[in-house]
Structures are given as C-alpha cells and as structure tokens.
Design a protein around this motif. Structure first.
Motif, PDB file in Angstrom:
ATOM      1  N   TRP A 353       0.842  -1.197   0.000  1.00 47.92           N
ATOM      2  CA  TRP A 353       0.000   0.000   0.000  1.00 47.92           C
ATOM      3  C   TRP A 353       0.873   1.242   0.000  1.00 47.92           C
ATOM      4  N   VAL A 354       0.246   2.362  -0.353  1.00 47.77           N
ATOM      5  CA  VAL A 354       0.846   3.688  -0.219  1.00 47.77           C
ATOM      6  C   VAL A 354      -0.170   4.574   0.479  1.00 47.77           C
ATOM      7  N   ILE A 355       0.278   5.339   1.480  1.00 53.38           N
ATOM      8  CA  ILE A 355      -0.589   6.300   2.138  1.00 53.38           C
ATOM      9  C   ILE A 355       0.019   7.693   2.021  1.00 53.38           C
ATOM     10  N   ALA A 356      -0.843   8.701   2.189  1.00 49.35           N
ATOM     11  CA  ALA A 356      -0.394  10.087   2.245  1.00 49.35           C
ATOM     12  C   ALA A 356      -0.753  10.657   3.608  1.00 49.35           C
ATOM     13  N   LEU A 357       0.188  11.382   4.197  1.00 48.10           N
ATOM     14  CA  LEU A 357      -0.015  12.078   5.458  1.00 48.10           C
ATOM     15  C   LEU A 357       0.235  13.565   5.227  1.00 48.10           C
ATOM     16  N   SER A 358      -0.434  14.397   6.027  1.00 51.21           N
ATOM     17  CA  SER A 358      -0.125  15.819   5.985  1.00 51.21           C
ATOM     18  C   SER A 358       1.224  16.051   6.650  1.00 51.21           C
ATOM     19  N   ASP A 359       1.743  17.285   6.540  1.00 51.34           N
ATOM     20  CA  ASP A 359       3.028  17.559   7.183  1.00 51.34           C
ATOM     21  C   ASP A 359       2.919  17.547   8.700  1.00 51.34           C
ATOM     22  N   ALA A 360       1.669  17.482   9.226  1.00 53.21           N
ATOM     23  CA  ALA A 360       1.456  17.346  10.664  1.00 53.21           C
ATOM     24  C   ALA A 360       1.180  15.902  11.070  1.00 53.21           C
ATOM     25  N   GLU A 362      -1.245  13.871   9.794  1.00 49.82           N
ATOM     26  CA  GLU A 362      -2.649  13.464   9.706  1.00 49.82           C
ATOM     27  C   GLU A 362      -2.872  12.617   8.459  1.00 49.82           C
ATOM     28  N   PHE A 363      -3.671  11.574   8.598  1.00 53.07           N
ATOM     29  CA  PHE A 363      -3.964  10.692   7.468  1.00 53.07           C
ATOM     30  C   PHE A 363      -4.789  11.427   6.414  1.00 53.07           C
ATOM     31  N   LEU A 364      -4.405  11.245   5.135  1.00 49.78           N
ATOM     32  CA  LEU A 364      -5.118  11.875   4.023  1.00 49.78           C
ATOM     33  C   LEU A 364      -5.803  10.846   3.137  1.00 49.78           C
TER      34      LEU A 364
END
Length: 409
Positions: A353-360, A362-364
């Motif tokens: 899998w690939v996930i994206a997080l904010s620079d803080a 947080e899950f996107l």
C-alpha cells in the motif's frame, strides 16, 4: 486484511480489482492499468477522499528485486538485482523500457540510485546516474560497488572495491550541497558507514556514526540531501544496542560534522527496530519510516532533531517515504492476519500500500496495491505522481521486480 492506521482513526478504502492488459515489451512484462477501473482509492463511502490511481505497472521478466528509484525528467531510473546480479533500468513516462544495465559477472545488487556530478571535473557536462550497492566475490568477501552511468545507460565510471572488504552501500545522495556524493551503508560488516565519496580518486571519507555493539551490527539504510541553505545530509538506519537495535537518524553539516542525532523507541531485549528510509523536511528536518519488532513507524523531526510527531502501527512494515506538495508519501505492507505469530519472525503474506499524510502527520488517503508485495522505495514528482518500486511475491520461488506509477488525487 489488517491495514495501516499509524495511530489515526483512519478512513478505509475498498480494494478494486485491477483490470490489466499484458503487453510484452523488450523481453519483459509491462502491465497497463486502466485509470478508471484501477482507482484504488475508490470507496463505498462517497465522502472519503480518493486515493492515487495506478497508471501503469512494469514487471521485469526474471527473478529479482527493485530497491531504488530516481526521476530523470518524466522518466524513472530503477535499480535492484536481476537473476542475482546488479541491475538498473530506465523507463519512459509510459512505463516502457528505454535501456537496461546489468553486471552478470557479479553476485550482488544495486540498492540505491541518484543523480549527481562526476566530482568537479569541468569536462563532464552531463549529470551522472550513480548506482550503488554490494557484491560478493568467489571467496565470500563482500565489497561496495559504485557505478556511474550516463543518460544512455553506458558506464562512465566504476569502483568495485571502494573502501575495501566489508563495505556495503545501501543509499546515496548525488549532491551533498557541495557537489560531491555521500553514501551510507555498513563498513567492516559491523559499523554504520556515512561517508563522502570522491569518485575520481575512489576514496571514502567516513564521518562519525554509530558503531556495532555485541552481536548486532549497526547499519545505515537511508541518506538524503538536507533541505537547508547550508547543505549537508540526513542519514538513518539502525544503531546496535547489543543484542538488539534501535532506529537512528542524524543530520550532518557540509563538512561532515554531526549536527544532531536521535533514536527511536526502544524494542524489547533481543529485538530490533530500524529506519529504512527518510525524506528531507524544510529547515534541515527529517521524516523517517521504521520497521521491525514493533511494527511500522512514521516520525518527523525538526531541524534541531526534536521529535515533532510519530505514528505507529503493529502488523505493518513501513519501508519507503518521500515528501512533496506539503505531504508525506509512505509505502509499506501489512501482514496477513492469519500469520501467527506475527513480529519480526513470521510476516506471512504482504499486502502492499501507499498512504499520504499531511506535514502534521494526519492521514489523508490510502491506495491499496497488490498482495505479496514488499515496497522498498518511492519518489514524488512535481507533476503529480509517484513512482514506487519493490519486490512482487517476495517469499515465492521467483520473486521479481515490480515498478508502478501512481497518479496523485
């Protein structure tokens, strides 16, 4: 299937079946994926944010692994091993091969790739593609391997015994801010190696880094140029704690001085955690991904080495990370829930899998890829996509390199 949350009450996405057409190109299998049917971020809940879309997949025709990737314009250069030998390939924007390079006379692999210059030689007008790794000679000795390729895949320079026996090169940044490459890995098969490389003289200049202790070696797996006006690099790996190990990250100045370093959470006696990759944050900070006994961990440090935030999740391995557009992109795998007992000793099947997080932190969003996939590296491109690489069917009789391009939502 257990999916990563990294400490968040994350929203789930449904996995779509991939509709693929197989096209044989240059002796390898290129998998073209229809963008609509392969939108892995689609979900039964219309309010959930979409994930990335798989644009294409390239699967090499042969057993091996893909370990590193760098972009060259809109093309991708990937390194790993094929049939047990160091291997590099350049793929066009549509995933078709441009050239490939292999060293069948050696037993080993390239583990990382980046673009830089051939020292300060004014006669070199074009950047050099640096592929670094390790090989083993007939007597069982292991050596570091540095290969400089031009844009056409021809060898400009090769160093096959840099640093002597016991060297392994697992990461490289092509420019430390001063025009020379810096490599990271292991030396004397026991201590962390972070060193500036003089490619014309074939000399390593090692910097202060963790040493091995007790039965466990210390080793570095990641290095990136720091995002700071004064240059320098960030490096990470595993610091030995005797019978076990702990993840380690540090920032070096342009002259090689260690500005700061930090350790991750300790594992139980005899267990280990290690940083596999990192991304540079503004101001000299770093985002890291760890894997090991405690599962997967993503953490961010500021320019002084202070921990900003961390997210962790059991039953996962986080092995790839990059930053861009105010986000962090993390690649990894989750263990089959039927694998008992899970921990570092039995992972069962791996769901990539690939996930994206904010620079803080947080899950996107999340994009599910395929089962039996171990992702090792990914790179962000400002045009809005990722290239991700790893090993398909890693526990099978013939694991093979797997490369994909993902269009960001």
């Amino acid at each position: 299937m257990r999916r990563p949350s990294f400490g968040q009450d994350r929203r789930r996405t449904a996995r779509d079946a991939l509709c693929v057409a197989l096209v044989l190109v240059g002796g390898a299998c290129v998998v073209s994926v229809d963008g609509d049917s392969a939108s892995a971020g689609d979900s039964a809940d219309a309010d959930e944010p979409p994930g990335a879309t798989i644009e294409w997949v390239y699967s090499a025709d042969g057993c091996g692994d893909a370990y590193g990737v760098v972009h060259r314009g809109d093309e991708a250069i990937v390194v790993g091993n094929l049939e047990g030998s160091p291997w590099a390939i350049r793929l066009a924007a549509d995933g078709t091969p441009v050239w490939s390079h292999s060293e069948p006379e050696r037993e080993g692999a390239y583990f990382a790739v980046d673009v830089g210059e051939l020292g300060d030689d004014p006669s070199v007008e074009a950047p050099v593609i640096w592929a670094v790794g390790r090989y083993e000679d007939a007597g069982g000795e292991r050596y570091g391997l540095v290969t400089g390729l031009d844009d056409g895949g021809a060898i400009d320079l090769e160093l096959d015994d840099v640093g002597g026996a016991g060297i392994g090169l697992f990461a490289i940044t092509g420019d430390d801010g001063g025009g020379l490459p810096v490599v990271a890995g292991i030396r004397d098969s026991f201590d962390v190696l972070v060193a500036r490389l003089d490619p014309l003289e074939g000399i390593l200049d090692p910097w202060v880094a963790p040493a091995g202790q007790g039965p466990l070696a210390s080793v570095a797996f990641g290095v990136r140029a720091a995002a700071a006006a004064d240059g320098g690099v960030l490096a990470c790996g595993r610091a030995s704690a005797g019978e076990g190990g702990v993840s380690w990250v540090g920032r070096y100045a342009l002259d090689g001085a260690l500005l700061w370093d930090a350790l991750g959470p300790p594992a139980p006696i005899g267990a280990s955690m290690e940083c596999w990759a990192l991304a540079a944050l503004e101001g000299g900070g770093a985002a890291v991904v760890d894997r090991g006994y405690l599962g997967g961990r993503v953490a961010a440090y500021d320019g002084a080495g202070e921990l900003l935030w961390e997210r962790d999740e059991p039953n996962t391995g986080a092995q790839a990370i990059d930053a861009g557009a105010g986000q962090l992109f993390v690649g990894g795998w989750s263990a089959n829930p039927e694998a008992e007992p899970y921990r570092s000793h039995d992972t069962g099947a791996l769901a990539g899998w690939v996930i994206a997080l904010s620079d803080a932190g947080e899950f996107l969003w999340q994009t599910d890829l395929v089962d039996a996939l171990s992702l090792y590296a990914l790179r962000y491109h400002p045009d809005g996509y990722l290239t991700v690489v790893g090993t398909r069917d890693p526990f099978g009789t013939c694991p093979y390199p797997w490369i994909a391009r993902l269009r960001l939502p």
